[in-house]
Write an enzyme that holds these catalytic residues in place. Sequence first.
Site, PDB file in Angstrom:
ATOM      1  N   LYS A 236      -2.458 115.988 -58.976  1.00 41.97           N
ATOM      2  CA  LYS A 236      -3.728 116.070 -58.239  1.00 41.97           C
ATOM      3  C   LYS A 236      -4.689 117.086 -58.853  1.00 41.97           C
ATOM      4  O   LYS A 236      -4.302 117.956 -59.610  1.00 41.97           O
ATOM      5  CB  LYS A 236      -3.439 116.327 -56.757  1.00 41.97           C
ATOM      6  CG  LYS A 236      -2.917 115.030 -56.125  1.00 41.97           C
ATOM      7  CD  LYS A 236      -2.779 115.068 -54.644  1.00 41.97           C
ATOM      8  CE  LYS A 236      -2.310 113.684 -54.168  1.00 41.97           C
ATOM      9  NZ  LYS A 236      -1.866 113.682 -52.787  1.00 41.97           N
ATOM     10  N   ARG A 271       6.653 113.666 -53.615  1.00 38.79           N
ATOM     11  CA  ARG A 271       6.177 112.350 -54.075  1.00 38.79           C
ATOM     12  C   ARG A 271       5.627 112.537 -55.480  1.00 38.79           C
ATOM     13  O   ARG A 271       4.673 113.290 -55.671  1.00 38.79           O
ATOM     14  CB  ARG A 271       5.112 111.849 -53.103  1.00 38.79           C
ATOM     15  CG  ARG A 271       4.574 110.462 -53.384  1.00 38.79           C
ATOM     16  CD  ARG A 271       3.549 110.066 -52.333  1.00 38.79           C
ATOM     17  NE  ARG A 271       2.966 108.768 -52.601  1.00 38.79           N
ATOM     18  CZ  ARG A 271       1.978 108.556 -53.463  1.00 38.79           C
ATOM     19  NH1 ARG A 271       1.440 109.555 -54.128  1.00 38.79           N
ATOM     20  NH2 ARG A 271       1.507 107.335 -53.655  1.00 38.79           N
TER      21      ARG A 271
HETATM   22  N1  HH2 Z   1      -1.096 110.911 -52.204  1.00 34.35           N
HETATM   23  C1  HH2 Z   1      -1.581 109.748 -52.696  1.00 34.35           C
HETATM   24  C2  HH2 Z   1      -1.194 108.533 -52.147  1.00 34.35           C
HETATM   25  N2  HH2 Z   1      -0.312 108.477 -51.149  1.00 34.35           N
HETATM   26  N3  HH2 Z   1       1.086 109.568 -49.617  1.00 34.35           N
HETATM   27  C3  HH2 Z   1       1.575 110.703 -49.097  1.00 34.35           C
HETATM   28  N4  HH2 Z   1       2.441 110.658 -48.090  1.00 34.35           N
HETATM   29  N5  HH2 Z   1       1.208 111.924 -49.587  1.00 34.35           N
HETATM   30  C4  HH2 Z   1       0.340 112.061 -50.606  1.00 34.35           C
HETATM   31  O1  HH2 Z   1       0.025 113.203 -50.995  1.00 34.35           O
HETATM   32  C5  HH2 Z   1      -0.212 110.878 -51.180  1.00 34.35           C
HETATM   33  C6  HH2 Z   1       0.206 109.623 -50.637  1.00 34.35           C
HETATM   34  C7  HH2 Z   1      -2.543 109.791 -53.840  1.00 34.35           C
HETATM   35  O2  HH2 Z   1      -1.875 109.699 -55.059  1.00 34.35           O
HETATM   36  P1  HH2 Z   1      -1.704 108.349 -55.911  1.00 34.35           P
HETATM   37  O3  HH2 Z   1      -0.976 107.318 -55.116  1.00 34.35           O
HETATM   38  O4  HH2 Z   1      -1.101 108.652 -57.214  1.00 34.35           O
HETATM   39  O5  HH2 Z   1      -3.188 107.907 -56.210  1.00 34.35           O
HETATM   40  P2  HH2 Z   1      -4.145 106.796 -55.618  1.00 34.35           P
HETATM   41  O6  HH2 Z   1      -4.356 107.101 -54.178  1.00 34.35           O
HETATM   42  O7  HH2 Z   1      -5.402 106.930 -56.443  1.00 34.35           O
HETATM   43  O8  HH2 Z   1      -3.468 105.465 -55.775  1.00 34.35           O
END
Ligand code: HH2
Length: 290
Positions: A236, A271
């Site tokens: 992040k 995660r």
């Molecule tokens: N962060 C993201 C997505 N889902 N779920 C939980 N529980 N906690 C988090 O911190 C979290 C999450 C964002 O990361 P990512 O899936 O890599 O990116 P994007 O939302 O752009 O797909």
Amino acid sequence: MIPREHRLRSRRPLPGATRDRDGYVLHWRGCGVMGVINVTPDSFSDGGRHLAPELAVAAAREQWAAGAAWIDVGGVSTRPGSAPVAPEVEAARVVPVVRALRAAESGARISVDTSSGDVAREAIAAGADLVNDVRGLRDPALRSACAELGVPAVVAHLRGEPATMQDGPTFGDVVAEVAEELRAARDAALADGVPDVVLDPGIGFGKTSAHNRALLRATALLADLGSAVLVGASRKRTLGDVAGEPEPERRDAASVAAHLFVAERGAALVRAHAVGAHVQALRIWRWLDG
Ligand code: HH2
């Protein structure tokens, strides 16, 4: 330090869980890794990588083989400024991946990253074991999907919506406010019949770097709320700003460092995109500490 014990209840069979009077309970000690599989064109660090279902399933199987405790399959980016996606589009992305992963790895624990009750229902029917909602189960349709189908949920902290969440987020006492809002969201979900809840402070969701830092440092306090705590700091922006790395895909060392810090403070799950690196780091830390 003795690692904390964690448990997660489900009313449906859950790989690795034992049966008890009320359903199934999964026990683990210390911090496990939830692997991220984004079946999206636009995720902030890996958008487009796994949009083809066969690539998503192959990456998920690799994460499972590397020692992931969970595989989290998502079909919508929630990065700052991201736009909503229709539930039919989201379901068309995630459901085939969940189904194929379940068929290929009957022992894998599969989470679906969604805020849609309809998508959750379809993903659970295809084999998902957990619902991961960055909006903290605020939609009654999602709460009732989890309650009726007997599936636990991750309740993450997010005020507002991803499209605008980074427009000047303000808190008085971020730790106290996030803890109280998570506690209230958990209690509402349990009262509605959701079998169990994992709490997540929502790193990067409507928070400044100072807010994220305070919440990461407060992991033990969040764990003392009495539910398993999940932290998702992987790649992040805050980590990039501090580490001086503008490229999200090059932030895995920063992610491991942040996640070891929260593991030491009682996080039950982190995660992560780079599952192998996290599993190795946690094993070495546990070996040295244990
Ligand atoms: N962060 C993201 C997505 N889902 N779920 C939980 N529980 N906690 C988090 O911190 C979290 C999450 C964002 O990361 P990512 O899936 O890599 O990116 P994007 O939302 O752009 O797909």
